[in-house]
Design an enzyme around this catalytic site. Sequence first.
Site, mmCIF file in Angstrom:
data_model
loop_
_atom_site.group_PDB
_atom_site.id
_atom_site.type_symbol
_atom_site.label_atom_id
_atom_site.label_comp_id
_atom_site.label_asym_id
_atom_site.label_seq_id
_atom_site.Cartn_x
_atom_site.Cartn_y
_atom_site.Cartn_z
ATOM 1 N N ASP A 26 1.030 -1.091 -0.163
ATOM 2 C CA ASP A 26 0.005 -0.533 -0.340
ATOM 3 C C ASP A 26 0.957 1.313 -0.269
ATOM 4 O OD1 ASP A 26 -2.403 1.831 0.635
ATOM 5 O OD2 ASP A 26 -3.652 0.481 1.727
ATOM 6 N N TYR A 59 -14.097 5.376 -13.686
ATOM 7 C CA TYR A 59 -14.389 4.188 -13.387
ATOM 8 C C TYR A 59 -15.081 2.882 -13.612
ATOM 9 C CZ TYR A 59 -14.977 1.795 -8.556
ATOM 10 O OH TYR A 59 -14.703 1.356 -7.650
ATOM 11 N N LYS A 74 -12.961 -0.688 -14.405
ATOM 12 C CA LYS A 74 -13.443 -1.876 -13.611
ATOM 13 C C LYS A 74 -13.750 -2.970 -15.125
ATOM 14 C CE LYS A 74 -12.737 -0.567 -9.605
ATOM 15 N NZ LYS A 74 -11.593 -1.580 -8.583
#
Length: 251
Positions: free
Chosen positions: A42, A156, A160
């Site tokens: 991360d 988005y 996706k």
Amino acid sequence: MRVQMSYDAQGRVALITGGANGIGAAVARRLAAAGGHVVLADVDTERGTALAAELDGVFVRCDVREPADSAAAVAAAVGRFGGLDLAFLNAGVASGFGLGDDFDPDAYRRAMAINLDGVVYGVHAALPALRARGGGDIVATASMAGLTATPFDPVYGANKAAVVGLARALGPAHEPEGIRVNALCPSFADTDIIVPIKDHLERTEFPILEVSAVVDTFFAILAGRGAGEAWFVVPGRESAPFAFRGVPGPR
């Protein structure tokens, strides 16, 4: 409805991108509780380091837009725990703009790089380590936005949908070598990614998923036998692979 977890995590080594928060952190906690080893990748160094210490795991600062960072995260898993059994490619960001006057090319590239390129680079980095183990699992976090139209956030929806298409293609490509690739497609879950729109969702009484429901489905994917599947997670329904209609063939 809670999906029963029958995946044996004992001794398994998992790499989780976006592992410091939200769905990634919740999956890491459940894997560790079941005897798995976790490597959290991360950009949130503070939370990632703290969670890794809590779970006796490893934290690696990883910007998934950079191929070398994904390679380094896999190397950390192999170096610390001796191999890799599972890659959960979960890092993601919302976009929140269209292609009109609000279009921002830099924000567009960032969203595509994290949500799509990050999965591509993660798969590329993980495959050799999984092969060395004799097989394993790759699960990519897509979204219900990858299965249905998202006029409120088209970028988005685009990245996706690409993740869904990628998982569907990679599944049958790598299944013969014992590597299963699948996609996880949750609706709006109660994580930081929905903070900008959470008030709107609550005002319109749109149901928000508990993160635990997404984690249940993640483990159902691991416990299954499928490859190239896209599992939906929506409130009030039992999760399952989405049934894509076959496209028309030539006559």
